[in-house]
Design a protein around this motif. Structure first.
Motif, PDB file in Angstrom:
ATOM      1  N   PHE B  27       0.857  -1.114  -0.062  1.00 16.19           N
ATOM      2  CA  PHE B  27      -0.122  -0.145  -0.213  1.00 16.19           C
ATOM      3  C   PHE B  27       0.885   1.379  -0.046  1.00 16.19           C
ATOM      4  N   ARG B  28       2.061   0.989   0.506  1.00 22.48           N
ATOM      5  CA  ARG B  28       2.969   2.272   0.508  1.00 22.48           C
ATOM      6  C   ARG B  28       3.817   2.445  -0.777  1.00 22.48           C
ATOM      7  N   LEU B  29       4.002   1.410  -1.376  1.00 23.20           N
ATOM      8  CA  LEU B  29       4.844   1.464  -2.640  1.00 23.20           C
ATOM      9  C   LEU B  29       3.876   1.611  -3.883  1.00 23.20           C
ATOM     10  N   MET B  30       2.444   1.544  -3.567  1.00 23.25           N
ATOM     11  CA  MET B  30       1.690   1.814  -4.817  1.00 23.25           C
ATOM     12  C   MET B  30       1.804   3.489  -5.244  1.00 23.25           C
ATOM     13  N   PRO B  31       1.542   3.585  -6.594  1.00 23.93           N
ATOM     14  CA  PRO B  31       1.879   4.881  -7.250  1.00 23.93           C
ATOM     15  C   PRO B  31       0.858   5.880  -6.800  1.00 23.93           C
ATOM     16  N   GLY B  32       1.299   7.122  -6.479  1.00 23.50           N
ATOM     17  CA  GLY B  32       0.231   7.861  -6.327  1.00 23.50           C
ATOM     18  C   GLY B  32       0.051   8.305  -4.723  1.00 23.50           C
TER      19      GLY B  32
END
Lengths: 330, 326
Positions: B27-32
């Motif tokens: 969830f933290r590496l997701m873009p945006g």
């Protein structure tokens, strides 16, 4: 006294290629209180005969004819219910592969009690006591009744199978290659247990085997089977010492240690005939070193314990059969 | 058995930690920037920073991770972005609905599958088998949403026998779990989704039971049971079915785990307020804490049921625990 009398007993298998006459007209007398060896090579129909007697055959097989008089009644004429009544109570079975013959997910106690209660009509306590007694009889520690089959060695599993077979005091026990999967030392122990119990309980036993040494060690009588028929039968000592059928002569030379001699092992060349529409004549003729033209056209019947046209010349044939060259070895 | 249990519990904790960590990182590496969906662009920088701080998003990643793990252990999944309620509460409300739907369908499917499968093994080669096997395969192969919509079209819209969706009639309230379980209305709403799921699930146990039964019936100990003159009932139930059930039991426990998370489609078609529907809603509205919680919950159930399957197998089949007795 004859306990079991087979006349022209036939078991056929249905196959794509036609009807396989696996057991094709067997005549056999099994006296009470003795061990009869039923010997022959793989595929000769000896196991099928044993299973046919129990009345439990694969779907493709059926008993095609003849009679099997056991304790005065023809088994083949009985109703399904009466036939089932005979099973295990009067006639029981020791299987070839003790590993799969015991249910892997039930403790030995449960498997013993099942038979004693459902078929023997015993109460729980009596059945339990009987199970322990049976285990002691075959030389197993009754405490091992709490174990599962996979916790037993091969020899112990075979002992447990013997205990199961004796559970309901049958008159006849059919043992189908009971020691084949065991090593020689354990074989001997298991055979000793079987022989000892047979004598003690006065049982009759049919011991199906391919091993002449087992016959020599354990059997009182022997019937030699070839391609679905009995070719020779009689007292084990007589048949082994003075075989009258060329096939029996071949067998005695193909196995070690029957006479305690040091002679070399001589195989019988060729393979048994296919039992779909078998040709007329003696079935052993194509492999027989002593075959005459007549052997290929006429079928010899079992007379005075042997089915061979040249039985009268047996002593001369035995002398010839003792030479490896006779069997085309070299 | 106890050592096996401890060993499996150790595995379970390890797997859960890995799942929780991956979820955190994912969830933290997701873009945006997730906060963009949550914060109105009209907010000024100060408000934005204050809100970020209230979620702990101003702290360094490793600190966030430790806080996350610590709260997870306490059963705290954080606050939903959109519904302003604790995630655990939202999930906890949805879980019983999913559990009831799954358990009812799975038990029905396995009861039917086992009985019919065992029966078909006996009637091998019959006309009945020729009809039943393709039928079982067809219902198994039909897409869940299609099967669900078909049942809805016929039984809800055409005949009006069943409600078209949801878990309570309009105007009714969900109430507590006991209130739900004792209300006829709830069970009436359950019928169609449970039927769909049952039809979808029955194929596996049916075919598995039939196949293992056919195999077991050829085993020597079945021949021996016949030779012993045992009754048909003893042969089939005590010997054949007991042995044939082993793989089916494993499939059941795994199916339970998989279905809890896999009911997304059916819960959406029937508007059934379960975990699957919460997950779909959370993903659609970028409600990250809620989606994260749903993921972890589903993973948790799956891993636990895997362990249960393992243990059940060991309890049923004495050969599995071999080597620790000696």
């Amino acid at each position: 006294m004859t306990l079991l009398q087979l006349r022209d007993f036939q078991v056929h298998y249905a196959s794509r290629a036609g009807i396989v006459r696996a057991v094709d007209g067997v005549d056999l007398d099994v006296p009470a209180g003795s061990i009869t060896g039923l010997v022959g090579e793989s595929g000769c129909g000896k196991s099928t005969l044993g299973r046919g007697l129990m009345g439990v055959l694969p779907d493709a097989a059926r008993i095609a004819g003849g009679s099997a008089v056991f304790e005065g009644r023809d088994l083949l004429g009985l109703s399904a219910r009466a036939r089932r009544d005979v099973r295990w109570r009067r006639m029981s079975f020791i299987p070839q592969t003790a590993m799969n013959a015991l249910d892997p997910v039930l403790r030995l106690r449960a498997q013993m009690l099942e038979v004693l209660i459902e078929r023997g009509g015993l109460g729980r306590a009596a059945a339990s006591a009987r199970a322990e007694e049976l285990f002691r009889m075959v030389g197993l520690d009754p405490a091992r009744l709490a174990d599962y089959p996979h916790q037993f060695s091969g020899g112990m599993r075979q002992r447990a199978s013997i205990a199961l077979a004796l559970a309901l005091d049958p008159a006849l026990v059919i043992a189908d290659e009971p020691v084949t999967a065991l090593d020689v030392i354990v074989q001997r122990q298991v055979l000793d247990v079987m022989r000892d119990l047979q004598a003690r309980l006065g049982l009759a036993m049919i011991l199906v085997t391919h091993d002449m040494a087992v016959v020599a060690y354990a059997c009182d009588r022997v019937a030699v089977m070839y391609a679905g028929r009995i070719v020779e039968s009689g007292l084990a000592a007589d048949v082994l010492e003075r075989p009258r059928h060329p096939y029996t002569m071949g067998l005695t030379h193909a196995f070690p240690d029957v006479h305690g001699g040091t002679g070399e092992l001589v195989p019988i060349d060729g393979a048994p005939p296919v039992l779909i529409n078998p040709k007329p004549g003696c079935r052993f003729a194509p492999r027989c070193p002593f075959a005459q033209p007549r052997c290929h056209t006429e079928t010899p019947v079992l007379e005075a314990g042997v089915a061979c046209f040249r039985a009268a010349e047996a002593p001369a044939l035995r002398a010839a059969a003792a030479l490896p060259a006779t069997w085309g070895a070299g | 058995m106890r050592r096996l249990l401890l060993e499996r519990l150790g595995h379970l904790l390890l797997v859960l930690w890995v799942v929780a960590s991956l979820t955190f990182l994912m969830f933290r590496l997701m873009p945006g920037d997730p906060t963009l969906n949550f914060l109105s662009p009209t907010f000024n920088e100060e408000t934005r920073a204050a809100l970020m701080a209230s979620f702990g998003l101003d702290k360094p990643l490793w600190q966030q991770y430790l806080i996350y793990l610590w709260q997870l252990v306490q059963g705290d999944f954080g606050m939903s972005f959109l519904q302003n309620q604790p995630v655990s509460r939202l999930l906890w409300d949805a879980l019983p609905n999913t559990a009831v739907l799954t358990v009812v369908s799975l038990v029905l499917a396995y009861a039917i599958g086992i009985v019919v499968g065992a029966f078909l093994a006996f009637r091998r080669g019959s006309v009945l088998e020729g009809v039943m096997i393709p039928t079982a395969l067809a219902t198994r192969a039909a897409p869940e949403f299609w099967l669900g919509m078909l049942l809805l079209a016929v039984f809800a819209f055409q005949f009006g026998w069943f409600p078209t969706g949801g878990a309570v009639s309009p105007g009714g309230s969900m109430g507590t779990l006991t209130e739900r379980l004792t209300s006829a209305d709830f069970w009436w709403h359950l019928c169609l989704p449970a039927l769909t799921l049952t039809l979808f699930l029955q194929g596996l146990p049916l075919l598995l039971m039939r196949a293992t039964m056919l195999e077991v019936l050829n085993d020597e100990f079945i021949t021996m049971a016949k030779m012993k003159g045992l009754s048909r009932w003893s042969i089939v139930m005590r010997h054949a079915a007991r042995n044939a059930l082993l793989p089916v039991v494993t499939a059941f426990a795994l199916g339970l785990g998989a279905s809890i998370g896999g009911n997304v489609v059916i819960e959406t078609v029937f508007a059934w307020p379960g975990i699957g529907r919460v997950l779909v809603g959370a993903v659609q509205s970028s409600d990250y804490p809620l989606a994260q919680g749903a993921f972890i919950m589903i993973a948790f159930v799956l891993v636990v049921m895997n362990t249960v399957a393992d243990m059940a197998y060991a309890a049923l089949d004495p050969r599995v625990s071999v080597g620790r007795r000696a």
